[in-house]
Design a protein around this motif. Structure first.
Motif, PDB file in Angstrom:
ATOM      1  N   VAL A   1       0.832  -1.200   0.000  1.00 50.98           N
ATOM      2  CA  VAL A   1       0.000   0.000   0.000  1.00 50.98           C
ATOM      3  C   VAL A   1       0.873   1.259   0.000  1.00 50.98           C
ATOM      4  O   VAL A   1       0.750   2.112  -0.883  1.00 50.98           O
ATOM      5  CB  VAL A   1      -0.970   0.013   1.214  1.00 50.98           C
ATOM      6  N   GLU A   2       1.751   1.357   0.991  1.00 49.45           N
ATOM      7  CA  GLU A   2       2.563   2.567   1.126  1.00 49.45           C
ATOM      8  C   GLU A   2       3.594   2.725  -0.002  1.00 49.45           C
ATOM      9  O   GLU A   2       3.759   3.820  -0.530  1.00 49.45           O
ATOM     10  CB  GLU A   2       3.282   2.571   2.475  1.00 49.45           C
ATOM     11  N   ARG A   3       4.286   1.638  -0.343  1.00 53.66           N
ATOM     12  CA  ARG A   3       5.321   1.722  -1.386  1.00 53.66           C
ATOM     13  C   ARG A   3       4.726   2.192  -2.722  1.00 53.66           C
ATOM     14  O   ARG A   3       5.262   3.122  -3.336  1.00 53.66           O
ATOM     15  CB  ARG A   3       6.030   0.379  -1.530  1.00 53.66           C
ATOM     16  N   PRO A   4       3.618   1.604  -3.212  1.00 53.11           N
ATOM     17  CA  PRO A   4       3.033   2.099  -4.468  1.00 53.11           C
ATOM     18  C   PRO A   4       2.544   3.550  -4.366  1.00 53.11           C
ATOM     19  O   PRO A   4       2.659   4.315  -5.331  1.00 53.11           O
ATOM     20  CB  PRO A   4       1.853   1.149  -4.721  1.00 53.11           C
ATOM     21  N   ALA A   5       2.034   3.935  -3.203  1.00 59.92           N
ATOM     22  CA  ALA A   5       1.558   5.312  -3.032  1.00 59.92           C
ATOM     23  C   ALA A   5       2.711   6.301  -3.159  1.00 59.92           C
ATOM     24  O   ALA A   5       2.574   7.344  -3.818  1.00 59.92           O
ATOM     25  CB  ALA A   5       0.867   5.470  -1.683  1.00 59.92           C
ATOM     26  N   ILE A   6       3.835   5.989  -2.557  1.00 60.32           N
ATOM     27  CA  ILE A   6       4.993   6.884  -2.658  1.00 60.32           C
ATOM     28  C   ILE A   6       5.528   6.905  -4.082  1.00 60.32           C
ATOM     29  O   ILE A   6       5.930   7.954  -4.589  1.00 60.32           O
ATOM     30  CB  ILE A   6       6.081   6.497  -1.628  1.00 60.32           C
ATOM     31  N   SER A   7       5.509   5.767  -4.747  1.00 61.90           N
ATOM     32  CA  SER A   7       5.946   5.728  -6.150  1.00 61.90           C
ATOM     33  C   SER A   7       5.083   6.648  -7.005  1.00 61.90           C
ATOM     34  O   SER A   7       5.591   7.347  -7.890  1.00 61.90           O
ATOM     35  CB  SER A   7       5.883   4.307  -6.695  1.00 61.90           C
ATOM     36  N   ARG A   8       3.769   6.665  -6.747  1.00 64.31           N
ATOM     37  CA  ARG A   8       2.874   7.562  -7.490  1.00 64.31           C
ATOM     38  C   ARG A   8       3.213   9.027  -7.196  1.00 64.31           C
ATOM     39  O   ARG A   8       3.210   9.858  -8.099  1.00 64.31           O
ATOM     40  CB  ARG A   8       1.417   7.270  -7.144  1.00 64.31           C
ATOM     41  N   LEU A   9       3.499   9.330  -5.932  1.00 63.24           N
ATOM     42  CA  LEU A   9       3.869  10.706  -5.570  1.00 63.24           C
ATOM     43  C   LEU A   9       5.137  11.141  -6.300  1.00 63.24           C
ATOM     44  O   LEU A   9       5.221  12.272  -6.785  1.00 63.24           O
ATOM     45  CB  LEU A   9       4.075  10.837  -4.067  1.00 63.24           C
ATOM     46  N   ILE A  10       6.106  10.250  -6.372  1.00 67.72           N
ATOM     47  CA  ILE A  10       7.356  10.571  -7.075  1.00 67.72           C
ATOM     48  C   ILE A  10       7.074  10.790  -8.559  1.00 67.72           C
ATOM     49  O   ILE A  10       7.565  11.746  -9.168  1.00 67.72           O
ATOM     50  CB  ILE A  10       8.415   9.469  -6.846  1.00 67.72           C
ATOM     51  N   GLY A  11       6.239   9.910  -9.132  1.00 66.76           N
ATOM     52  CA  GLY A  11       5.881  10.061 -10.549  1.00 66.76           C
ATOM     53  C   GLY A  11       5.176  11.369 -10.820  1.00 66.76           C
ATOM     54  O   GLY A  11       5.465  12.059 -11.816  1.00 66.76           O
ATOM     55  N   ASP A  12       4.250  11.749  -9.942  1.00 65.49           N
ATOM     56  CA  ASP A  12       3.542  13.017 -10.112  1.00 65.49           C
ATOM     57  C   ASP A  12       4.500  14.199 -10.009  1.00 65.49           C
ATOM     58  O   ASP A  12       4.391  15.165 -10.769  1.00 65.49           O
ATOM     59  CB  ASP A  12       2.449  13.167  -9.049  1.00 65.49           C
ATOM     60  N   ALA A  13       5.441  14.119  -9.090  1.00 67.02           N
ATOM     61  CA  ALA A  13       6.407  15.212  -8.914  1.00 67.02           C
ATOM     62  C   ALA A  13       7.328  15.324 -10.130  1.00 67.02           C
ATOM     63  O   ALA A  13       7.650  16.434 -10.566  1.00 67.02           O
ATOM     64  CB  ALA A  13       7.229  14.993  -7.657  1.00 67.02           C
ATOM     65  N   VAL A  14       7.731  14.184 -10.704  1.00 71.52           N
ATOM     66  CA  VAL A  14       8.590  14.186 -11.891  1.00 71.52           C
ATOM     67  C   VAL A  14       7.847  14.847 -13.053  1.00 71.52           C
ATOM     68  O   VAL A  14       8.439  15.606 -13.837  1.00 71.52           O
ATOM     69  CB  VAL A  14       9.039  12.742 -12.247  1.00 71.52           C
ATOM     70  N   ASP A  15       6.568  14.568 -13.159  1.00 73.25           N
ATOM     71  CA  ASP A  15       5.772  15.143 -14.249  1.00 73.25           C
ATOM     72  C   ASP A  15       5.686  16.660 -14.184  1.00 73.25           C
ATOM     73  O   ASP A  15       5.393  17.314 -15.184  1.00 73.25           O
ATOM     74  CB  ASP A  15       4.349  14.559 -14.240  1.00 73.25           C
ATOM     75  N   LYS A  16       5.942  17.236 -13.018  1.00 67.64           N
ATOM     76  CA  LYS A  16       5.833  18.687 -12.853  1.00 67.64           C
ATOM     77  C   LYS A  16       7.072  19.440 -13.322  1.00 67.64           C
ATOM     78  O   LYS A  16       7.117  20.652 -13.263  1.00 67.64           O
ATOM     79  CB  LYS A  16       5.520  19.026 -11.398  1.00 67.64           C
ATOM     80  N   GLY A  17       8.110  18.727 -13.749  1.00 64.07           N
ATOM     81  CA  GLY A  17       9.244  19.424 -14.351  1.00 64.07           C
ATOM     82  C   GLY A  17      10.502  19.407 -13.521  1.00 64.07           C
ATOM     83  O   GLY A  17      10.838  18.407 -12.903  1.00 64.07           O
ATOM     84  N   ASP A  18      11.217  20.528 -13.514  1.00 61.68           N
ATOM     85  CA  ASP A  18      12.541  20.694 -12.933  1.00 61.68           C
ATOM     86  C   ASP A  18      12.636  20.087 -11.527  1.00 61.68           C
ATOM     87  O   ASP A  18      12.020  20.564 -10.582  1.00 61.68           O
ATOM     88  CB  ASP A  18      12.892  22.181 -12.880  1.00 61.68           C
TER      89      ASP A  18
END
Length: 157
Positions: free
Chosen positions: A25-42
């Protein structure tokens, strides 16, 4: 490899459930957060990315610790216990000789300690001072607040 951890069957099941939750649960949630942050750019000036990476590091450390406990766990079998002297998993009834207060505790592995529920960890000064003692013994134990005299009233399984 870590040190052997003595634990009850219930304690091991609790740790396994927590480990499963963190990994699934927690590991996939953090992976999604990292992916969302990467999508925001710099990524150099992205606070969301930095926070997510820090959370991921803390999570992975916790997962590693729990995996280590599970891998090195040795189940304590209550069937082999006796009540002739204080050992791990014994329920004890003691009296503070200074205050006459009577307390009941179960001595448990550190990972299962819960003072609010009367479970003291085996590595605490009180438990260490009581180990091997018998009903009727009076033990002086050094604790952070000074020295206390405890009388052992009863030992049970």
């Amino acid at each position: 490899m870590g040190n052997v951890s003595y634990i009850t069957r219930e304690g091991l099941e609790k740790i396994k459930k927590e480990l499963d939750y963190l990994m699934n649960v927690e590991r996939p949630a953090i992976s999604r957060l990292i992916g969302d942050a990467v999508d925001k750019g710099d990524l150099n000036e992205n606070a969301e990315f930095a926070a997510a990476k820090e959370a991921q590091g803390m999570l992975e450390m916790k997962i590693y610790q729990l995996e280590n406990i599970v891998a090195n766990a040795r189940i304590i079998d209550g069937a082999n216990l006796n009540d002739s002297e204080i050992r791990l998993l014994n329920k004890i009834r003691i009296r503070n000789k200074n205050t006459n207060k009577i307390m009941e505790y179960i001595i448990v592995p550190e990972s299962e300690a819960d003072l609010k529920n009367g479970k003291i960890g085996i590595n605490t000064p009180v438990a260490q001072g009581l180990l091997g003692k018998r009903t009727g013994d009076v033990v002086n134990i050094s604790v952070p607040s000074g020295e206390i005299a405890l009388e052992i009233l009863n030992i049970s399984i």
